[in-house]
Design a protein around this motif. Structure first.
Motif, mmCIF file in Angstrom:
data_model
loop_
_atom_site.group_PDB
_atom_site.id
_atom_site.type_symbol
_atom_site.label_atom_id
_atom_site.label_comp_id
_atom_site.label_asym_id
_atom_site.label_seq_id
_atom_site.Cartn_x
_atom_site.Cartn_y
_atom_site.Cartn_z
ATOM 1 N N HIS A 44 0.849 -1.195 0.000
ATOM 2 C CA HIS A 44 0.000 0.000 0.000
ATOM 3 C C HIS A 44 0.886 1.248 0.000
ATOM 4 O O HIS A 44 0.781 2.093 0.877
ATOM 5 N N SER A 45 1.764 1.332 -0.991
ATOM 6 C CA SER A 45 2.707 2.439 -1.073
ATOM 7 C C SER A 45 2.759 2.993 -2.490
ATOM 8 O O SER A 45 2.484 2.279 -3.458
ATOM 9 N N VAL A 46 3.128 4.255 -2.591
ATOM 10 C CA VAL A 46 3.369 4.852 -3.899
ATOM 11 C C VAL A 46 4.684 4.322 -4.448
ATOM 12 O O VAL A 46 5.550 3.885 -3.685
ATOM 13 N N PRO A 47 4.862 4.363 -5.774
ATOM 14 C CA PRO A 47 6.065 3.747 -6.354
ATOM 15 C C PRO A 47 7.337 4.560 -6.186
ATOM 16 O O PRO A 47 8.434 4.033 -6.390
ATOM 17 N N HIS A 48 7.217 5.839 -5.794
ATOM 18 C CA HIS A 48 8.387 6.721 -5.849
ATOM 19 C C HIS A 48 8.990 7.058 -4.495
ATOM 20 O O HIS A 48 9.919 7.866 -4.426
ATOM 21 N N ILE A 49 8.495 6.450 -3.428
ATOM 22 C CA ILE A 49 9.072 6.668 -2.099
ATOM 23 C C ILE A 49 9.340 5.304 -1.469
ATOM 24 O O ILE A 49 8.453 4.450 -1.423
ATOM 25 N N TRP A 92 11.990 9.637 -5.720
ATOM 26 C CA TRP A 92 12.441 10.040 -7.043
ATOM 27 C C TRP A 92 11.293 10.543 -7.922
ATOM 28 O O TRP A 92 10.142 10.170 -7.770
ATOM 29 N N PHE A 93 11.658 11.431 -8.798
ATOM 30 C CA PHE A 93 10.836 11.922 -9.892
ATOM 31 C C PHE A 93 11.591 11.439 -11.117
ATOM 32 O O PHE A 93 12.633 12.015 -11.455
#
Length: 383
Positions: free
Chosen positions: A296-301, A359-360
């Motif tokens: 349950h996490s965003v891919p960028h953190i 990251w971006f």
């Protein structure tokens, strides 16, 4: 700074791209009118541009145009939302607030002020090792005198997503309001924010806009406006909730950045997942723990603790390879363990040595994940 240093601290801020910078410069030098000046074309063009930007942001949130007010960023939005409800809470006798112990300081400190200076009762829920609350966890704390639930959308240190859309549906038929700090989630998971959330804080510089611009969504319930009182005075701008001359150039920068990000979001998400997988694959021969629920996490953190390895020592060792952080930029001067990881109940060594990679994808630069993993393996003592 050396050009070879990969940028892996996008949760702290992102780069303003050239198209956004061009828009900002245009509205600073060519179209420099005050949006409050209604007697000439300079002001009228600025007013029209702000209205267009406001309408776009509202559309991304499934809201009405007049429900968006511009602020200097999520910190100010949080303060207006939380402190601005205090008078209503006192008037109605509903002085109980529910939040989590892993919120950003821009939420925790205003709530602590309400508790200490205005006698509000604040429940700080501990989320457990997953870093994620359930709707049931929150609703179990809600009482008849609960004024507000304030819950972060995406945690800025772990990337864990809270179930804010489901919570909004559960609260919408009750008198309890819901505030969501969406600094890290706006743009990335904006669909969650179209739920009936009463108050949403947005920060522009997490999606490529300049620092110093953000917004607060103040969603109506039927015909009823959010019962906010101003915390600053000095003008009638932004429905009297945020007085002062509108920073037209920054607003237009936020507008351009939000549109640009929306256009590339699918590619951004795919590239963010790919970098995450590349990093974790490279680290397979090291000993690490993911802090927070990866499902349950965003891919960028990504927040990692490496066994028997000091986070500070690793940051110093790789400073010529990558820019990473131990947590929020707002608390980076402190050597205390992360309040987020501590509130999750993680062991002291694990909480003290958490590293946040964020990251971006288009702004990372050249990141050699394999070289980084070799550095970790070299520094990590034998088990």
């Amino acid at each position: 700074m050396s050009a070879v240093v990969a940028y892996l601290d996008a949760a702290a801020t992102t780069r303003v791209e050239s198209n956004v910078a061009d828009v900002v410069l245009h509205w600073m030098t060519e179209e420099f009118g005050n949006a409050g000046s209604r007697t000439h074309e300079y002001g009228l063009r600025a007013k029209k541009a702000v209205a267009e930007a406001r309408a776009y942001l509202a559309s991304t949130l499934g809201a009405q145009t007049e429900e968006v007010i511009f602020t200097s960023g999520a910190t100010e939005s949080n303060n207006i939302a939380l402190l601005g409800l205090a008078a209503h809470g006192e008037k109605t006798g509903r002085k109980h607030i529910v939040t989590s112990a892993i919120e950003h300081k821009a939420v925790l400190e205003p709530l602590e002020h309400l508790r200490d200076a205005r006698d509000f009762e604040v429940d700080f829920i501990q989320p457990g090792p997953s870093g994620r609350l359930t709707v049931e966890d929150v609703l179990a704390r809600v009482r008849p005198d609960t004024l507000l639930v304030s819950l972060m959308h995406v945690n800025n240190e772990t990337g864990v997503i809270q179930p804010v859309a489901e919570l909004a549906q559960a609260l919408v038929m009750t008198p309890t309001l819901l505030h969501v700090d969406a600094a890290q989630g706006y743009g990335k998971r904006t669909e969650d924010l179209a739920a009936p959330i009463d108050l949403i804080s947005i920060s522009g510089h997490k999606v490529g806009a300049p620092k110093g611009i953000g917004a607060l969504l103040t969603r109506r319930r039927g015909w009823n406006k959010a019962p906010l009182e101003p915390i600053m005075y000095g003008g009638g701008q932004e429905r009297k909730l945020r007085p002062g001359t509108l920073p037209v150039a920054l607003i237009m920068g936020l507008y351009e950045a939000a549109r640009s990000f929306h256009a590339q979001r699918d590619r951004w998400e795919s590239d963010a997942y790919a970098l995450r997988e590349r990093l974790l694959t490279a680290l397979e021969k090291t000993r690490y723990t993911i802090n927070g629920d990866p499902e349950h996490s965003v891919p960028h953190i990504l927040n990692l603790s490496f066994d028997k390895l000091s986070a500070e020592a690793l940051i110093v060792r790789i400073k010529d390879q990558a820019a990473i952080a131990t947590g929020s930029a707002c608390t980076s001067a402190s050597y205390a363990p992360s309040h987020v990881l501590t509130a999750m109940g993680l062991p002291k060594e694990q909480a003290s040595n958490g590293l946040r990679f964020s990251w971006f994808p288009a702004q990372v630069g050249e990141f050699d994940a394999e070289a980084f993993a070799k550095t970790v393996a070299y520094m990590q003592p034998d088990a």
